[in-house]
Design a protein around this motif. Sequence first.
Motif, PDB file in Angstrom:
ATOM      1  N   LEU A 133       0.832  -1.212   0.000  1.00 22.80           N
ATOM      2  CA  LEU A 133       0.000   0.000   0.000  1.00 22.80           C
ATOM      3  C   LEU A 133       0.863   1.257   0.000  1.00 22.80           C
ATOM      4  CD1 LEU A 133      -2.517  -1.261   2.688  1.00 22.80           C
ATOM      5  CD2 LEU A 133      -3.051  -0.854   0.280  1.00 22.80           C
ATOM      6  N   SER A 192       0.320   7.708  -4.313  1.00 24.98           N
ATOM      7  CA  SER A 192      -0.840   7.098  -4.965  1.00 24.98           C
ATOM      8  C   SER A 192      -2.146   7.416  -4.237  1.00 24.98           C
ATOM      9  CB  SER A 192      -0.657   5.584  -5.023  1.00 24.98           C
ATOM     10  OG  SER A 192      -1.879   4.980  -5.400  1.00 24.98           O
ATOM     11  N   THR A 193      -3.026   8.137  -4.915  1.00 22.06           N
ATOM     12  CA  THR A 193      -4.341   8.447  -4.358  1.00 22.06           C
ATOM     13  C   THR A 193      -5.193   7.195  -4.259  1.00 22.06           C
ATOM     14  OG1 THR A 193      -4.190  10.343  -5.827  1.00 22.06           O
ATOM     15  CG2 THR A 193      -6.211  10.115  -4.575  1.00 22.06           C
ATOM     16  N   ILE A 194      -5.030   6.306  -5.211  1.00 21.46           N
ATOM     17  CA  ILE A 194      -5.849   5.093  -5.212  1.00 21.46           C
ATOM     18  C   ILE A 194      -5.546   4.286  -3.951  1.00 21.46           C
ATOM     19  CG2 ILE A 194      -6.425   2.980  -6.478  1.00 21.46           C
ATOM     20  CD1 ILE A 194      -5.541   4.433  -9.033  1.00 21.46           C
ATOM     21  N   ASP A 195      -4.259   4.107  -3.662  1.00 17.05           N
ATOM     22  CA  ASP A 195      -3.880   3.364  -2.463  1.00 17.05           C
ATOM     23  C   ASP A 195      -4.395   4.060  -1.206  1.00 17.05           C
ATOM     24  OD1 ASP A 195      -2.547   1.789  -4.279  1.00 17.05           O
ATOM     25  OD2 ASP A 195      -0.532   2.419  -3.705  1.00 17.05           O
TER      26      ASP A 195
END
Lengths: 404, 404
Positions: free
Chosen positions: A247, A274-277
């Motif tokens: 992550l 990472s925004t998604i993580d």
Amino acid sequence: MKINYAEMTNHLGSSAVRDILKITQGKDIISLAGGLPAEELFPAEAIREAYSRVLTSSPTALQYGLTEGYLPLREQIAARLGQQGMPVSAHEMILTTGSQQAIDLLCRIMLDPGDTVLVEAPTYLAALQVLGSYRADIQVVMSDHAGMLPEHLEEQLRTHRPKLLYAVPTFNNPTGATWSRERREQVVALCRRYGVLILEDNPYGEIAFDESPQAYPPTLAAIDRGLGGDPCVVYTGTFSKIAAPGLRTGWIAGPAELVQILAKAKQAADLHSSTIDQRALHELLLVFDLEAHIRRISREYKSRMRLLSAELSSQRWQEASFLEPRGGMFLWLSLPAHIHTADLLPLAVEEGVAFVPGEVFYSEQPLRNAMRLNFTHTRPELLPLAVKRLETALSRYEQRLLPL
Amino acid sequence: MKINYAEMTNHLGSSAVRDILKITQGKDIISLAGGLPAEELFPAEAIREAYSRVLTSSPTALQYGLTEGYLPLREQIAARLGQQGMPVSAHEMILTTGSQQAIDLLCRIMLDPGDTVLVEAPTYLAALQVLGSYRADIQVVMSDHAGMLPEHLEEQLRTHRPKLLYAVPTFNNPTGATWSRERREQVVALCRRYGVLILEDNPYGEIAFDESPQAYPPTLAAIDRGLGGDPCVVYTGTFSKIAAPGLRTGWIAGPAELVQILAKAKQAADLHSSTIDQRALHELLLVFDLEAHIRRISREYKSRMRLLSAELSSQRWQEASFLEPRGGMFLWLSLPAHIHTADLLPLAVEEGVAFVPGEVFYSEQPLRNAMRLNFTHTRPELLPLAVKRLETALSRYEQRLLPL
């Protein structure tokens, strides 16, 4: 063409740990070398669902995000820190690519070449690498089992007027040691008196083997905040050990002004992580009982540590010494002085076991007869075999030392 | 306590673009300021499925990964670069957190304070910030519409003996300009002759409005590799504009020796970027037709650019000038010399439209009467309204200039 690199590249060691991981990859070697958590304990299903929710909900998860990191996740982390005695707001914190980036960014905004940084010895290898890359003057503060020695710390503060003190006071990497409450209070008080910033690196603090939180001293950050006035402790943590390293999400919390400068440095370094993580972690924390998960993995890691400890307490190891860690991921084994673990390592790898020689965790005057053993990544049923292979390697090593 | 930061913090500007984005957030403002791709065009469903496959397949996706990045993704990128005339192997490349980190890491291993770097003017703002943070001596090479002027480049190479030349030669940020093939060949030849490394930053090169690839000159990296011998071009690209920025995945390719040093610097900086994102991209590329997707978004962006261009060609704008870009995300608008776009901006924001004043893209002697307009993020139906609001702001600005 001859490329003329920056001076810093002469101070940029590679990680011995990662080099060892490379040698051992794909071979039938039991590695006690890496600082890896156990894959089989990752909350994989809950993480998968969290990603799925993020990626079905809104396409903004795929867009550029804030340099400081996803605000709802910062708020969740701030709430957890508050519960741990560290009241910080989401605006006194930025999210980073693991806590490694937190260390790097803080050094980047604090250190000019030649600035002094105080460290324990031994200490986290990759922090030494970062300090080296900024050409810091690394000075050691002597410690005993309870932490840095206040008298020596004061002497070093007076002599060197350092910019920063770096420490892993809880379940240290590599030694597993934990500073006492008294020493923590003394270190914070001294650094406040001399106006020196502390970077408290606490990736392992939640992997606690005693189930009562009262069994452990508060963090330096909690002590510092408790004193009121300007904080002197900058605190970094990570989800790498309590959720999953993949992550790549850590955080760094400190005085608001400093955190703003960190954000500018991060903007130049990579715009944002990472925004998604980060959003997936946020979703995970909404529905997944992370605290119960941490208790579960801590119990399992404790049982593996005990197993390793029992194997190392057998007859064959009577000249070795170690202290059982009260948490974290590492056990620090000291062997008789004539055994140089860096020379032992190739034999151990031949026998099918790997460790990290203790000497790599020192900036100077390394102890050559110690090794760091990780007990979290190896399946427990393999630990006895790992110790047996280590014994065989040791026998071969000692036979080599005999006069022919 | 007074914190004594490193000297670099005095050279660490904040991004004007991100500051503007912050003002405009949540308000009814049409922003032509950000460098954002269109969210509604993200391949969201394919990305969601890719993450799902990664996270159901193997828990090692959640474990620590290689500093260099996930090898199968590097192999896919190497194959794409090969098709684009840049034969590089997966071992001559590392993956980074966006191409921003690639710029930062290269500067980190190349630049000591005071080292000279040659740039175009105007150029990418966040590159200027990185260069500033390493306290580089930034020197401008004069350009015309076809790229850097070789005579001036040679003079600057001779005078300053720079460490590095930084350029965005294709669909430049902020101007949208593209260097001619001849100029590219001249720049590469000169840098080779003087032994100066080029960082070719190419985030936009695949967003091409002409569907025939032959319509565009080769990259500097392709020209350089074509000459044989030691390469002098280091090349960085990203999935941010062609897939989604949230994936935070870029790459940097160059001489193998340099790439190894970059990997060491990255290890100190953050160990590695998100493995989950890298694996998801790898999965995406296995089943998703990225090339068709790039053609699709390029067509849409071209149509938005044409719409903006048409609006700006109306009667009211006869004193403004611009060249239609042949790809990328930006249009560079020059206004009459007496209009300072930084002073126009607050009026524009009041009217409900935002842009980036041209002056922020210069390290020195900024042009004050230009602005950068992004045409990819705003829905096409809003572009006429955006231009109308800009007109109103301009009228108000010019009335202010009238003597009372």
